[in-house]
Design a protein around this motif. Structure first.
Motif, mmCIF file in Angstrom:
data_model
loop_
_atom_site.group_PDB
_atom_site.id
_atom_site.type_symbol
_atom_site.label_atom_id
_atom_site.label_comp_id
_atom_site.label_asym_id
_atom_site.label_seq_id
_atom_site.Cartn_x
_atom_site.Cartn_y
_atom_site.Cartn_z
ATOM 1 N N ILE A 118 0.826 -1.206 0.000
ATOM 2 C CA ILE A 118 0.000 0.000 0.000
ATOM 3 C C ILE A 118 0.861 1.258 0.000
ATOM 4 O O ILE A 118 1.940 1.286 0.595
ATOM 5 C CB ILE A 118 -0.953 -0.015 1.225
ATOM 6 N N ASP A 119 0.394 2.271 -0.721
ATOM 7 C CA ASP A 119 0.910 3.622 -0.561
ATOM 8 C C ASP A 119 -0.319 4.508 -0.382
ATOM 9 O O ASP A 119 -1.392 4.005 -0.078
ATOM 10 C CB ASP A 119 1.841 4.036 -1.714
ATOM 11 N N HIS B 258 7.249 3.200 5.092
ATOM 12 C CA HIS B 258 7.000 3.384 6.524
ATOM 13 C C HIS B 258 5.799 4.298 6.760
ATOM 14 O O HIS B 258 4.929 4.002 7.584
ATOM 15 C CB HIS B 258 8.249 3.945 7.225
ATOM 16 N N SER B 259 5.737 5.410 6.039
ATOM 17 C CA SER B 259 4.644 6.364 6.274
ATOM 18 C C SER B 259 3.285 5.807 5.847
ATOM 19 O O SER B 259 2.295 6.004 6.552
ATOM 20 C CB SER B 259 4.922 7.699 5.579
ATOM 21 N N SER B 260 3.224 5.105 4.730
ATOM 22 C CA SER B 260 1.925 4.584 4.282
ATOM 23 C C SER B 260 1.422 3.464 5.198
ATOM 24 O O SER B 260 0.236 3.417 5.524
ATOM 25 C CB SER B 260 1.982 4.118 2.832
ATOM 26 N N THR B 261 2.307 2.578 5.639
ATOM 27 C CA THR B 261 1.859 1.516 6.550
ATOM 28 C C THR B 261 1.484 2.095 7.915
ATOM 29 O O THR B 261 0.503 1.656 8.525
ATOM 30 C CB THR B 261 2.925 0.407 6.709
ATOM 31 N N ASP C 231 -6.601 1.116 13.423
ATOM 32 C CA ASP C 231 -6.742 1.161 14.882
ATOM 33 C C ASP C 231 -7.885 2.078 15.308
ATOM 34 O O ASP C 231 -8.613 1.770 16.252
ATOM 35 C CB ASP C 231 -5.441 1.613 15.540
ATOM 36 N N LYS C 232 -8.053 3.183 14.616
ATOM 37 C CA LYS C 232 -9.055 4.175 15.007
ATOM 38 C C LYS C 232 -10.450 3.890 14.456
ATOM 39 O O LYS C 232 -11.440 4.096 15.143
ATOM 40 C CB LYS C 232 -8.595 5.560 14.546
ATOM 41 N N TYR D 28 3.119 -5.613 9.988
ATOM 42 C CA TYR D 28 3.405 -4.517 9.058
ATOM 43 C C TYR D 28 4.892 -4.579 8.743
ATOM 44 O O TYR D 28 5.708 -4.659 9.656
ATOM 45 C CB TYR D 28 3.067 -3.163 9.691
ATOM 46 N N GLU D 29 5.238 -4.555 7.472
ATOM 47 C CA GLU D 29 6.631 -4.610 7.034
ATOM 48 C C GLU D 29 6.908 -3.461 6.072
ATOM 49 O O GLU D 29 6.105 -3.192 5.176
ATOM 50 C CB GLU D 29 6.921 -5.934 6.310
ATOM 51 N N THR D 30 8.041 -2.807 6.249
ATOM 52 C CA THR D 30 8.452 -1.741 5.338
ATOM 53 C C THR D 30 9.216 -2.360 4.179
ATOM 54 O O THR D 30 10.210 -3.051 4.387
ATOM 55 C CB THR D 30 9.337 -0.721 6.075
#
Length: 126
Positions: free
Chosen positions: A10-11, A70-73, A81-82, A94-96
């Protein structure tokens, strides 16, 4: 075909979802829709709509690995979460990663799930 594992790359504009088992890979793509408005927060609204569509596509998949920058994940994890806490139970990690090919992504996920399932004490479904 119901497949047990999935990996998502994902981005902030697109996501590629690959559901797989030992012999099959099923691909799905989700793209963000841009809404050009003058209203404050429209980019946030668009991002939430996109992340919501990705979450909808993951519905019913027992184990999901999310990959990307990192930012997209991190942004996707925050959204889950929210806003979609129930889906958080299906996401096992989650993996970068950069921009892997489809084959590289599936190979990474197979290796990850093999290790994850061993640590969890559950056999990997085939």
């Amino acid at each position: 075909m119901s497949l047990f594992h999935a990996v998502v790359w994902i981005d902030h504009q697109k996501a590629q979802i690959l559901q797989f088992d030992a012999e099959h890979v099923q691909s799905q793509k989700v793209k963000a829709h841009t809404h050009h408005t003058a209203y404050h927060g429209s980019a946030v609204r668009t991002g939430h709509e996109f992340f919501g569509e990705v979450c909808d596509a993951l519905k019913g998949i027992p184990e999901v690995l999310v990959t990307g920058s990192h930012s997209s994940t991190a942004d996707f994890k925050h959204y889950v979460d929210k806003h979609r806490a129930g889906l958080g139970k299906q996401i096992v990690g989650y993996e970068t990663v950069d921009h892997p090919s489809e084959n590289q992504l599936v190979a990474l996920a197979r290796k990850y799930f093999l290790k994850y399932d061993r640590m969890a004490g559950t056999p990997t479904p085939t």
